[in-house]
Scaffold this motif. Structure first.
Motif, PDB file in Angstrom:
ATOM      1  N   GLY A 271      18.591 -11.910  18.889  1.00  0.00           N
ATOM      2  CA  GLY A 271      18.543 -10.663  18.145  1.00  0.00           C
ATOM      3  C   GLY A 271      17.372  -9.797  18.560  1.00  0.00           C
ATOM      4  O   GLY A 271      16.816  -9.918  19.650  1.00  0.00           O
ATOM      5  N   VAL A 272      16.964  -8.906  17.659  1.00  0.00           N
ATOM      6  CA  VAL A 272      15.976  -7.865  17.944  1.00  0.00           C
ATOM      7  C   VAL A 272      14.607  -8.281  17.421  1.00  0.00           C
ATOM      8  O   VAL A 272      14.485  -8.648  16.250  1.00  0.00           O
ATOM      9  N   PRO A 273      13.562  -8.251  18.262  1.00  0.00           N
ATOM     10  CA  PRO A 273      12.196  -8.458  17.740  1.00  0.00           C
ATOM     11  C   PRO A 273      11.714  -7.206  17.012  1.00  0.00           C
ATOM     12  O   PRO A 273      12.181  -6.096  17.295  1.00  0.00           O
ATOM     13  N   TYR A 274      10.785  -7.383  16.091  1.00  0.00           N
ATOM     14  CA  TYR A 274      10.265  -6.273  15.291  1.00  0.00           C
ATOM     15  C   TYR A 274       8.740  -6.285  15.284  1.00  0.00           C
ATOM     16  O   TYR A 274       8.126  -7.352  15.231  1.00  0.00           O
ATOM     17  N   ARG A 275       8.180  -5.103  15.323  1.00  0.00           N
ATOM     18  CA  ARG A 275       6.746  -4.940  15.071  1.00  0.00           C
ATOM     19  C   ARG A 275       6.589  -4.551  13.608  1.00  0.00           C
ATOM     20  O   ARG A 275       7.079  -3.500  13.173  1.00  0.00           O
ATOM     21  N   LEU A 276       5.910  -5.396  12.848  1.00  0.00           N
ATOM     22  CA  LEU A 276       5.711  -5.172  11.413  1.00  0.00           C
ATOM     23  C   LEU A 276       4.271  -4.752  11.161  1.00  0.00           C
ATOM     24  O   LEU A 276       3.340  -5.356  11.694  1.00  0.00           O
ATOM     25  N   GLU A 277       4.113  -3.716  10.339  1.00  0.00           N
ATOM     26  CA  GLU A 277       2.776  -3.219  10.017  1.00  0.00           C
ATOM     27  C   GLU A 277       2.721  -2.818   8.551  1.00  0.00           C
ATOM     28  O   GLU A 277       3.699  -2.311   7.996  1.00  0.00           O
ATOM     29  N   LEU A 278       1.572  -3.043   7.950  1.00  0.00           N
ATOM     30  CA  LEU A 278       1.295  -2.541   6.611  1.00  0.00           C
ATOM     31  C   LEU A 278       0.027  -1.706   6.718  1.00  0.00           C
ATOM     32  O   LEU A 278      -1.028  -2.215   7.114  1.00  0.00           O
ATOM     33  N   LEU A 279       0.138  -0.418   6.386  1.00  0.00           N
ATOM     34  CA  LEU A 279      -0.951   0.529   6.611  1.00  0.00           C
ATOM     35  C   LEU A 279      -1.362   1.200   5.317  1.00  0.00           C
ATOM     36  O   LEU A 279      -0.539   1.403   4.415  1.00  0.00           O
ATOM     37  N   ALA A 280      -2.639   1.563   5.249  1.00  0.00           N
ATOM     38  CA  ALA A 280      -3.137   2.453   4.205  1.00  0.00           C
ATOM     39  C   ALA A 280      -3.373   3.810   4.859  1.00  0.00           C
ATOM     40  O   ALA A 280      -4.122   3.926   5.829  1.00  0.00           O
ATOM     41  N   LEU A 281      -2.704   4.835   4.336  1.00  0.00           N
ATOM     42  CA  LEU A 281      -2.768   6.169   4.923  1.00  0.00           C
ATOM     43  C   LEU A 281      -3.560   7.088   4.008  1.00  0.00           C
ATOM     44  O   LEU A 281      -3.269   7.211   2.811  1.00  0.00           O
ATOM     45  N   VAL A 282      -4.564   7.696   4.573  1.00  0.00           N
ATOM     46  CA  VAL A 282      -5.382   8.685   3.861  1.00  0.00           C
ATOM     47  C   VAL A 282      -5.379   9.958   4.683  1.00  0.00           C
ATOM     48  O   VAL A 282      -5.617   9.923   5.896  1.00  0.00           O
ATOM     49  N   ASP A 283      -5.084  11.079   4.061  1.00  0.00           N
ATOM     50  CA  ASP A 283      -5.011  12.347   4.781  1.00  0.00           C
ATOM     51  C   ASP A 283      -6.302  12.621   5.536  1.00  0.00           C
ATOM     52  O   ASP A 283      -7.403  12.486   4.986  1.00  0.00           O
ATOM     53  N   GLY A 284      -6.156  12.962   6.808  1.00  0.00           N
ATOM     54  CA  GLY A 284      -7.308  13.325   7.631  1.00  0.00           C
ATOM     55  C   GLY A 284      -8.065  12.163   8.208  1.00  0.00           C
ATOM     56  O   GLY A 284      -9.083  12.352   8.867  1.00  0.00           O
ATOM     57  N   GLU A 285      -7.608  10.929   7.966  1.00  0.00           N
ATOM     58  CA  GLU A 285      -8.308   9.754   8.472  1.00  0.00           C
ATOM     59  C   GLU A 285      -7.366   8.890   9.297  1.00  0.00           C
ATOM     60  O   GLU A 285      -6.138   8.998   9.188  1.00  0.00           O
ATOM     61  N   GLU A 286      -7.951   8.032  10.142  1.00  0.00           N
ATOM     62  CA  GLU A 286      -7.153   7.077  10.910  1.00  0.00           C
ATOM     63  C   GLU A 286      -6.513   6.061   9.959  1.00  0.00           C
ATOM     64  O   GLU A 286      -7.090   5.712   8.927  1.00  0.00           O
ATOM     65  N   PRO A 287      -5.294   5.601  10.274  1.00  0.00           N
ATOM     66  CA  PRO A 287      -4.663   4.580   9.425  1.00  0.00           C
ATOM     67  C   PRO A 287      -5.514   3.312   9.352  1.00  0.00           C
ATOM     68  O   PRO A 287      -6.165   2.923  10.321  1.00  0.00           O
ATOM     69  N   ARG A 288      -5.509   2.693   8.201  1.00  0.00           N
ATOM     70  CA  ARG A 288      -6.196   1.422   8.029  1.00  0.00           C
ATOM     71  C   ARG A 288      -5.160   0.314   8.036  1.00  0.00           C
ATOM     72  O   ARG A 288      -4.246   0.296   7.218  1.00  0.00           O
ATOM     73  N   TYR A 289      -5.314  -0.627   8.950  1.00  0.00           N
ATOM     74  CA  TYR A 289      -4.364  -1.733   9.051  1.00  0.00           C
ATOM     75  C   TYR A 289      -4.745  -2.815   8.039  1.00  0.00           C
ATOM     76  O   TYR A 289      -5.880  -3.287   8.022  1.00  0.00           O
ATOM     77  N   ILE A 290      -3.790  -3.197   7.203  1.00  0.00           N
ATOM     78  CA  ILE A 290      -4.003  -4.240   6.205  1.00  0.00           C
ATOM     79  C   ILE A 290      -3.523  -5.550   6.812  1.00  0.00           C
ATOM     80  O   ILE A 290      -2.327  -5.738   7.051  1.00  0.00           O
ATOM     81  N   SER A 291      -4.456  -6.438   7.108  1.00  0.00           N
ATOM     82  CA  SER A 291      -4.114  -7.645   7.865  1.00  0.00           C
ATOM     83  C   SER A 291      -4.003  -8.886   6.996  1.00  0.00           C
ATOM     84  O   SER A 291      -3.329  -9.847   7.375  1.00  0.00           O
ATOM     85  N   ASP A 292      -4.665  -8.904   5.849  1.00  0.00           N
ATOM     86  CA  ASP A 292      -4.658 -10.102   5.000  1.00  0.00           C
ATOM     87  C   ASP A 292      -3.925  -9.810   3.704  1.00  0.00           C
ATOM     88  O   ASP A 292      -4.210  -8.820   3.020  1.00  0.00           O
ATOM     89  N   PHE A 293      -2.978 -10.679   3.354  1.00  0.00           N
ATOM     90  CA  PHE A 293      -2.206 -10.520   2.129  1.00  0.00           C
ATOM     91  C   PHE A 293      -2.653 -11.559   1.107  1.00  0.00           C
ATOM     92  O   PHE A 293      -2.901 -12.710   1.463  1.00  0.00           O
ATOM     93  N   PRO A 294      -2.746 -11.200  -0.180  1.00  0.00           N
ATOM     94  CA  PRO A 294      -3.132 -12.185  -1.195  1.00  0.00           C
ATOM     95  C   PRO A 294      -2.080 -13.277  -1.382  1.00  0.00           C
ATOM     96  O   PRO A 294      -2.385 -14.352  -1.891  1.00  0.00           O
ATOM     97  N   GLU A 295      -0.843 -13.007  -0.988  1.00  0.00           N
ATOM     98  CA  GLU A 295       0.212 -14.015  -1.020  1.00  0.00           C
ATOM     99  C   GLU A 295       1.218 -13.676   0.074  1.00  0.00           C
ATOM    100  O   GLU A 295       1.319 -12.524   0.502  1.00  0.00           O
ATOM    101  N   PRO A 296       1.961 -14.657   0.558  1.00  0.00           N
ATOM    102  CA  PRO A 296       2.877 -14.404   1.678  1.00  0.00           C
ATOM    103  C   PRO A 296       3.991 -13.425   1.298  1.00  0.00           C
ATOM    104  O   PRO A 296       4.368 -13.297   0.130  1.00  0.00           O
ATOM    105  N   ILE A 297       4.537 -12.762   2.296  1.00  0.00           N
ATOM    106  CA  ILE A 297       5.622 -11.799   2.114  1.00  0.00           C
ATOM    107  C   ILE A 297       6.905 -12.408   2.678  1.00  0.00           C
ATOM    108  O   ILE A 297       6.947 -12.794   3.848  1.00  0.00           O
TER     109      ILE A 297
END
Length: 594
Positions: free
Chosen positions: A327-353
């Protein structure tokens, strides 16, 4: 700062907890020059001429004992990047010296100066030789492991105030030391020397890192910035009333749509889990998890969940021949977006997804027992995550502790000594695909080899997914905290799967008997199934009285369950020592029964 990243710092008044202030601190990664060790590895004339130096296709394999360098060019300020596989350390060490005056000589011979890293199994030393030795730093070695390949980034970089020495392993900073010596005699350019004092039979192998330019699609993954054409769907308040009968809010992404955006206002209103679906992939998020992640970001930040489908050709690292991408591989990302700033990558989760992947949308022919979910790590290697297959929905599910590039792969282990007609071949291949068992080498399983008590416990712990909680102190004086098996024995002991041969003796390195295997296997089944008692078979093996008294009932029960069988002559042979093919088969039987 130890490494680049973003942190949210909150300061509160000790006298009045309502008085507090929050600031977001972002540390950017320094932009150091990168020197790819690539063509140099294929330059057979440039390396020290010695029988200990062997060349492959663009690789160099260096055996001990001695120092061997590349004299084809000098290296100056920059991070030299390559992959390295280290054999056993034994009681010796491997090392790298930068800015050496000569190749082939240690730093301590004839005034050969340079920066030297000594890598031992338990520690890493950083030394300067000017030409005398200065031991600058000694740290525990938790990064460079024997018989594994690592991405190495090492460099002596000219910066304001001196020379900064950096060592990174698999993308993580290990050493970062500033040499402020104003009269530093080490030259600004010098040779790279490789040290192997681990023994004549053990080697260090250097390979190109193949780290890509952005967008080339080869080499280790570097998390990209969001592309402006990647459309993200904004979740609105009206969408929150369109849930399914079970209350789940499902968002089906159309082609060209690569994720959703959730504002702080929407997150406050969320009452039910949300599913984001893209083609064959589905991610599920609990509202509380999303709110916890949002609380760690600036007040006006929005959360973006991205699921970008890739082609098999443009993933950074191609799996080996034994792995087939399904099948198809996927790039998964969770980002915090603030207007006028670079995206912040959220790398650690308090519990698995939770992730679910539809495996056969077009009737692809795969062996379900060989399927697994893998992610691509920073060193460009595919690592096994897990995966439980549901035949009814044709989905493979796992829980993700972080995001990266993920793919479903079918892994068919190819052991030359396990032909298709071997009675345990199916069990070994299925367990190898789940990374429960491994071969003695890449192409040899050694089915008639021995299995120790510790090794069998490790198989059960991997099968059940157990981890030690540190809730019980091991009573066994022959299990040391530094032993490789200490954690798995602790996990099994806490789950009440094991006991010792004596009250304070576990005998981890002794071979396991079939009656011991039966007892552990039954306890593992009871633990996983929740059944404290199972019915014994209609009749036990004819040699049941040859078993120890404590093993007779467990033997009858595992035979009745089909977890173990006797021999063609009707005997169980309880005192017989178990071979590797036997232990693999009974663990596979357990897996199928659960």
């Amino acid at each position: 700062a130890v490494s680049p990243g973003t942190a949210v710092v909150t300061v509160a008044s000790r006298e009045n907890a309502d008085v507090k202030a929050t600031i977001v601190v972002t540390v950017a990664a320094p932009d150091y020059p990168v020197i790819e060790l690539d063509r140099q590895l294929g330059d057979t004339e440039g390396w020290t001429a010695a029988d200990a130096v062997k060349f492959g296709e663009g690789t160099v394999r260096i055996f001990g004992d001695g120092v061997f360098g590349y004299g084809g060019e000098k290296f100056g300020s920059g991070l030299i990047t390559f992959k390295a596989k280290f054999d056993d350390f034994n009681t010796g060490w491997y090392g790298f010296a930068l800015r050496s005056v000569r190749t082939g000589d240690p730093t301590w011979v004839n005034g050969n100066q340079g920066y030297l890293v000594v890598i031992k199994e338990d520690m890493i030393e950083f030394q300067t030789w000017k030409p005398g030795q200065t031991m600058v730093d000694i740290i525990p070695n938790t990064s460079v492991l024997p018989n594994q390949e690592h991405l190495i980034e090492i460099g002596a970089i000219n910066v304001e105030g001196g020379v900064r020495f950096i060592l990174k392993v698999d993308g993580k900073a290990v050493l970062n030391v500033l040499d402020t010596d104003p009269a530093n005699p080490i030259p600004s350019e010098g040779y790279l020397n490789v040290y192997n004092y681990a023994g004549a039979e053990d080697a260090i192998e250097l390979k190109p890192s193949r780290k890509p330019d952005p967008g080339t699609g080869t080499g280790p993954i570097v998390t990209p910035k969001p592309e402006p054409d990647e459309e993200l769907v904004v979740v609105r308040e009206s969408d929150l009333t369109s849930g399914s009968g079970d209350g789940i809010l499902a968002f089906e992404l159309e082609p060209g749509q690569h994720g959703v955006i959730l504002s702080q206002e929407i997150l406050k209103l969320l009452e039910h889990p949300i599913e984001v679906r893209s083609g064959e992939l589905k991610l599920t998020f609990e509202p509380e998890l999303l709110r916890k992640l949002a609380e760690e970001q600036p007040r006006n930040a929005k959360l973006a969940i991205k699921m970008v489908p890739l082609t098999k050709e443009n993933v950074a690292s191609k799996p080996s021949a034994s792995y087939k991408m399904v099948g198809v591989p996927y790039r998964l990302e969770l980002l915090a977006l603030v207007d006028g700033e670079e995206p912040r990558y959220i790398s650690d989760f308090p519990e698995p997804i939770p992730l679910a992947y539809t495996v056969k949308p077009s009737g692809v022919d795969v062996n379900e027992e060989w399927l697994g979910i893998y992610y691509e790590n920073q060193a460009g290697k595919w690592e096994y995550v897990g995966g439980e297959f549901d035949p009814a929905s044709q989905t493979l599910s796992a829980e993700l502790p972080h995001f990266s590039v993920y793919a479903v792969m079918e892994y068919e282990a190819a052991f030359a000594d396990m032909p298709s007609g071997h009675w345990a071949n199916g069990a070994v291949k299925a367990l190898a695909a789940r990374h429960i068992v491994t071969g003695k080498s890449e192409d040899r399983f050694d089915p008639d080899g021995t299995t120790t008590r510790a090794e069998f416990v490790a198989l059960l712990v991997r099968t059940l997914g157990l981890q030690s909680e540190g809730t019980a102190e091991l009573p066994f004086r022959d299990v040391r905290p530094s032993d490789w098996h200490a954690e798995v024995i602790a996990a099994a002991y806490e789950a009440k799967l094991v006991s010792g041969r004596q009250e304070d003796v576990f005998a981890p390195n002794e071979r396991i008997t079939r009656e011991e295997m039966a007892v552990m296997l039954l306890r593992a089944y009871a633990y996983a199934s929740g059944k404290s008692r199972v019915e014994a078979g209609a009749s036990g093996p004819k040699d049941l009285t040859a078993a120890s008294q404590w093993a007779r009932t467990p033997i009858s029960e595992v035979v009745g369950l089909g977890l173990m069988t006797g021999y063609p002559d009707g005997e169980f042979k309880p005192k017989r020592l178990a071979d590797r093919d036997e232990t693999a088969q009974v663990v596979y039987n357990l897996l199928k029964l659960l």
